[in-house]
Design an enzyme around this catalytic site. Sequence first.
Site, mmCIF file in Angstrom:
data_model
loop_
_atom_site.group_PDB
_atom_site.id
_atom_site.type_symbol
_atom_site.label_atom_id
_atom_site.label_comp_id
_atom_site.label_asym_id
_atom_site.label_seq_id
_atom_site.Cartn_x
_atom_site.Cartn_y
_atom_site.Cartn_z
ATOM 1 N N HIS A 409 0.225 16.990 8.932
ATOM 2 C CA HIS A 409 -1.234 15.992 9.073
ATOM 3 C C HIS A 409 -1.546 14.629 9.286
ATOM 4 C CE1 HIS A 409 -5.490 16.875 9.550
ATOM 5 N NE2 HIS A 409 -5.616 17.454 8.819
ATOM 6 N N ASP A 413 -2.763 16.688 14.024
ATOM 7 C CA ASP A 413 -4.707 17.729 13.656
ATOM 8 C C ASP A 413 -4.799 18.950 13.516
ATOM 9 O OD1 ASP A 413 -5.241 15.200 12.691
ATOM 10 O OD2 ASP A 413 -6.329 14.179 15.295
#
Length: 436
Positions: A409, A413
Site C-alpha cells: 500500500h 492504491d
Amino acid sequence: MAEIVTMPRLSDTMTEGTVAKWHKKEGDKVKEGDLLAEIETDKATMEFESFQEGVLLYIGVNEGETAPVDSILAILGEEGEDISALIDGKSSDQPVESKDTEKKASDEKSPQNLASKSEKEDPSEEDTEEIETEGKRIKISPLARRLAKEKGIDINQLKGTGEGGRIIKRDIENFKPEEAPKQAAAEQAKAEAPAPAYPKETTYTPGPSGAPYTEEPISQMRKTIARRLAESKFSAPHFYLTIEIDMDKAMEVRRMLNEISETKISFNDLVIKAAALALRKHPKINASWLGEKIRYNHDINIGVAVAVEEGLLVPVVRHADRKGLSTIAAEVKEYAQKAKNKKLQPSDWEGNTFTISNLGMFGIDEFTAIINPPDACIMAVGGIRQVPVVKNGEIVPGHVMKVTISCDHRAVDGATGAAFLQTFKSLLEDPMKMML
C-alpha cells in the site's frame, strides 16, 4: 607461495555458503579452471572452479559445513609447503584476505585494472550454464558466454579446457578463428522440457523410541526465504484484492493453440502473458518501493514461483509483454527443469518487477501470497473449477478461476490494483485480444 581460497560470494544476497560436495581432496593437484567444489548458496547449489594452480594442501570447510563469505575455504600451494602460519589464529568462520585480494587492492588504481575491474569482479566465471545449440549441449561459464558474444565468437567453434570440457574465460582469450572448424548452419527443434518440479511426497517414518520428533538443519535457501518474507510481511503494509474469471474461452483457445504449437502451452503461460499486457496498460503496478522514492519499471519482467524440494525459487521471464505464448511456455519449462536440477544461475532469478505464484495444479481454489521484494505486487492464482454460472439468464456449467493480488500500500492504491485486475480479467475472458 601458498594461497588462500576464500568462500566466494555467488549471489548478491549470499552471506554464507555450505559446501555440498568437494571434487578434490587434500593432496590432489589443481589446475586453473578445475571444478573444486559445489557450494550451496541461498538460492541454488552452484559449481565453484579454481582460479589458482597448485596442490590442495588444506580444506577449511568440510562437506555439509557452513562458513561466511570470505572465510578460508581451502589453501593451495606447493607439495610439502608449511601453511601453519596461514591457518594459525584463523578459523574457517573468520573472514580473511587472500594474497589475490591484497594484490587486487594494490593494483586497482592502475589504468588497465580500472578498465577491466568489472570483468574481474564478475563472479559469473564461477558458475556454469548448459546451452543446447547445434543439436548438442555445451557447458560454459556466464562470463565466457558474455565475452564470446562481445567478440562475435560462435561458441560451437570453441573447445573447452575447463572441468569436463567446460568453456571458460581463457578459451575465449586464446581463440584463433583460423583454427576453428566450419560449422554447418542448421536449426534444431527444441525438445519439450520436462514438467515443472514439485516437492517430493514423503512417507511417515516413526522415530526411535523416546524421540517424538526429528530436527534437520536449515538450508541456505530456507534461511533466505524466511528472512526475506518476514521482512516483506512486517515492513510492507499488504492489502488484497480478489477477482473471479470466466475461463471457458481461455480453455478453448488453449486447446486450439496446442493443436498447432510445438511447445505445449499451459494455463499458467496464458496467465503470465495476460499479466504482462495488463502491466503495460497499468505501469504503476509494475513498481518497486525504495523508501524515499518509487521506481516505475519500464521493463516487464515476470517472476514465476517454482516449487523445489528445499523451498521456492523465482526465475524471471524477461520482457514477457513482448514474447509470444510459445516462447513463454518454453522458457518456463526450461527454468522449471533447471530449478529441479539446481542449475539456475543468478542471471535467471534477478530483475523481477512483478511475481506470479500459481497453486492451481495442487487443487487450491484461492490463497494470498507474500510480496516478493523488490516488487510492489504479487498475484496468487488458484485452480480452475467447474461451477454453475449464469449466462444469458440461464444457469449453465462454467469454468471459473480466482486470482488474488497482494499489493504494497506504500506504492499502490486500491483503485489502481482493481483497475489492473479488470484489465487482466478482460484479457483472459477474451484471450484473442492477446494475439493482436
